[in-house]
Design an enzyme around this catalytic site. Structure first.
Site, mmCIF file in Angstrom:
data_model
loop_
_atom_site.group_PDB
_atom_site.id
_atom_site.type_symbol
_atom_site.label_atom_id
_atom_site.label_comp_id
_atom_site.label_asym_id
_atom_site.label_seq_id
_atom_site.Cartn_x
_atom_site.Cartn_y
_atom_site.Cartn_z
ATOM 1 N N ARG A 225 0.861 -1.182 0.000
ATOM 2 C CA ARG A 225 0.000 0.000 0.000
ATOM 3 C C ARG A 225 0.894 1.228 0.000
ATOM 4 O O ARG A 225 2.097 1.134 0.246
ATOM 5 C CB ARG A 225 -0.923 0.030 1.211
ATOM 6 N N TYR A 318 -1.948 15.859 11.162
ATOM 7 C CA TYR A 318 -1.258 14.571 11.234
ATOM 8 C C TYR A 318 -0.292 14.404 10.063
ATOM 9 O O TYR A 318 0.732 13.742 10.180
ATOM 10 C CB TYR A 318 -2.309 13.452 11.232
#
Lengths: 350, 323
Positions: A225, A318
């Protein structure tokens, strides 16, 4: 590309001479397959895909290889705890050494050779000028433990996860190019514990599904991923341990230099079942590209502007965009003419 | 002759190059890769799924690898003949010949060595010895502290071989001499840091696990492998809602095998009710779900919403699965 001239001589600290060739820009793993971003369990089989792309080989070796290994050695010299392996993970280290050596020798014969005569193995690494004979499974025949030995010759961070009690445990790793997380802090934690700080995803059930998938990753069927964040300067070592050295970099960003200083940092993560230890190895390979280089691909320029503009605030924090986000949006807006973008992550016209 | 099937997991074509009669009911088979490429490395406790084309039925049975870990030019398995089972072991014993070709899966390990252990205590019953054969070779190589306690029907070639290989590390108990593993003494007399591994028939497994629990063993130190052979029963039909087809499950066939035979790709790992990979949602049913797995909890069994088609069955008018 068979000659050693292929490899750059560059730095990831101080004067930051890191640069991407036009070929490296074109093969950059741009992580957005549409004009917006939200978490997903975006896993797919890690099989050879698209010649020349970073998805072609099991463990991609690119023009930054030699300099990245030099940077890793510097990090380890200052802070040996970036590489740790609990005693029961020694076999997993050998598993990993075997996996990487056999794959690299088969996929990059111009650079790597592995000659196996029973347990006597000869390993040739031309880019790093290594020609070494050792005994497989005998730690005393290597200058480091097996994991550290092969990790000093492999781009990307690697976490080795022990599988037991229906969970994964971070019991070994070489982590020198991380996006602000610490192996020394996470060592010995399980999957849910080390993902504790990630916003939103727990509530979405992302980690329950991801853990279930990972526990069942099979030998011979690796998965992959992409993940991403933003980094100021092409700095590999953005660790909590060295926060004092890089935390203030974001204050240097302004409207004039944002295109050179801000980098999209993409992790090509893959997941492999190791045969002898049954551990799961998790390579986290970091690719860096400046916004000005990114914008040379028109589709990526348009899309990146839209993604960052519309990103939820919690995610922006984040992803390392606190403070710098207005500059990034303003800078990228000049590359977004409002035209539609094609599906998928790859650049157009090919 | 290799038959294609719906199962998409990568397979390796092997040739049967050797068959050895180990005891009156156990044969050891050696498989060599047809393309000559090295086989994937495996660790002790790993199994492969062997795909057999038995007439018009494709059987897929898991068998522990018994060869020495690290061997990549052949795989070996040991198969106990089960005269009243579904027929997989009978096919292996009676039909398979040297020179035949088969498909096998990559190794899967659901029973690996826990290398945190300071000592490994291995307890096996009968054919349950198979995963330990590779494990012990590995432990011996790693100079690890281990001991084996094996209970078997009678004496035989296996025991002779094990005595020769492991000497005083092995203790053997013969049913025909009324010898019994001194389990209480064993489980209460181990040094701290010992891990227990058990493989054998269900009754024995329950006995060892219960005794270990009563003796206060932490569950993290107790490892076991319980491969159930899928139960047999009456034939029935399953409606697969996603695929839009109805599948008939034969009396000696598992639901998973019937789903595969209909050309529907279904996930699996152990095919023995242990790993959870084939878990399937029950959309609706009118009848009784015959759960045989050890993966789902009692509450999940009672809820009627999930089933493990590798070992569980159905009896009644209609069963609809999300598959």
């Amino acid at each position: 590309m068979t000659t050693l001239d292929f490899f750059h001589d560059e730095t990831f600290r101080d004067d930051f001479t890191y640069w991407n060739s036009p070929e490296a820009i074109r093969r950059f793993p741009f992580p957005f397959n549409e004009d917006k971003y939200m978490y997903s369990v975006n896993l797919e089989p890690h099989v050879a895909f698209k010649p020349g792309s970073v998805f072609e080989k099991s463990f991609d070796v690119d023009e930054h290889y030699v300099s990245e290994m030099r940077d890793r050695a510097l990090v380890l010299q200052e802070d040996p705890l970036r590489c740790q392996s609990l005693p029961h993970m020694n076999m997993a280290g050998w598993d990993l050494l075997e996996l990487i050596m056999t794959k690299k020798a088969a996929e990059y014969p111009q650079w790597f050779e592995l000659h196996q005569d029973g347990d006597r193995w000869r390993w040739v690494n031309r880019p790093l000028d290594i020609d070494h004979t050792f005994t497989f499974l005998d730690n005393t025949t290597l200058p480091y433990g097996p994991m550290e030995y092969i990790m000093r010759q492999t781009q990307g961070d690697y976490a080795i996860l022990d599988q037991r009690d229906n969970n994964l445990w971070m019991d070994a790793g070489m982590i020198t190019t991380q996006a602000d997380w610490s192996l020394d802090f996470d060592l010995g934690m399980n999957f849910m514990e080390w993902h504790g700080p990630v916003p939103l995803a727990h509530e979405m059930g992302i980690f329950d599904r991801a853990l279930k998938f990972l526990l069942n990753v099979r030998q011979g069927q690796p998965a992959r991923r992409l993940n991403w964040t933003m980094t100021v300067n092409p700095r590999l070592d953005t660790s909590p341990e060295r926060y004092a050295k890089w935390g203030t970099d974001r204050m240097d960003v302004n409207a004039d230099n944002v295109g050179q200083l801000m980098h999209l940092r993409v992790e090509l993560q893959s997941f492999w079942r190791l045969p002898r230890s049954n551990a799961l190895v998790f390579p986290i390979r970091c690719y860096l590209i400046s916004l000005q280089d990114l914008a040379t691909i028109p589709k990526w320029g348009r899309r990146f502007h839209r993604v960052i503009r519309d990103l939820p605030d919690e995610l922006a924090d984040y992803k390392g965009l606190t403070i710098t986000r207005p500059y990034v949006i303003e800078y990228m807006s000049q590359f977004d003419d409002g035209a539609p973008t094609s599906p998928g992550i790859f650049a157009d016209d090919e | 002759m290799i038959t294609k099937s719906a199962d998409k997991t990568p397979k390796i074509e092997v040739e049967v190059t050797h068959i050895q009669q180990v005891s009156d009911i156990i044969k050891r088979f050696t498989f060599t890769p047809v393309d000559g490429a090295p086989l994937p490395v495996f660790g002790g406790g790993a199994h492969i799924v062997v795909e057999m084309s038995d007439g018009d039925i494709i059987r897929r049975n898991p068998y522990s690898l018994v060869s020495k870990p690290g061997t990549t030019d052949n795989y070996q398995i040991s198969v106990r003949r089960d005269d009243v089972g579904r027929g997989g072991s009978l096919y292996m014993h009676n039909t398979l010949k040297v020179g035949d070709h088969l498909l096998v899966s990559h190794p899967v390990n659901l029973f690996h060595i826990d290398r945190r252990a300071r000592k490994h205590l291995l307890i096996a019953g009968g054919i349950g010895i198979t995963p330990f054969l590779a494990m012990m070779a590995e432990l011996e190589d790693e100079v690890a502290n281990f001991e084996l306690h094996l209970s078997a029907r009678t004496d035989g070639a296996f025991l002779d071989e094990l005595r020769g290989l492991y000497g005083s590390k092995g203790s053997f108990y013969r049913d025909d001499h009324n010898e019994v593993i001194p389990l209480n003494d064993l489980l209460t007399g181990q040094p701290l840091g010992t891990h227990l591994y058990v493989c054998g028939p269900n009754g024995m497994l329950e006995w060892v696990l219960r005794t270990a629990e009563d003796a206060g063993w932490p569950s993290q130190n107790v490892h076991y492998e319980r491969f159930l052979a899928p139960a047999t029963g009456l034939p029935y039909e399953v409606n697969l809602a996603t695929s839009g087809i109805t599948v008939r499950v034969g009396g000696h066939q598992s639901m998973l095998e019937a789903i595969e035979a209909a050309g529907v790709d279904a996930p699996y790992l152990c095919r023995g009710g242990a790993c959870g990979q084939c878990e399937t949602r029950v959309v609706s049913y009118d009848g009784e779900l015959l759960h045989n797995d050890h993966f789902l909890t009692e509450e999940e069994h009672a809820s009627g919403t999930k089933i493990m088609p590798c070992v569980s069955r159905f009896q009644g008018r209609e069963l609809v699965l999300e598959r």
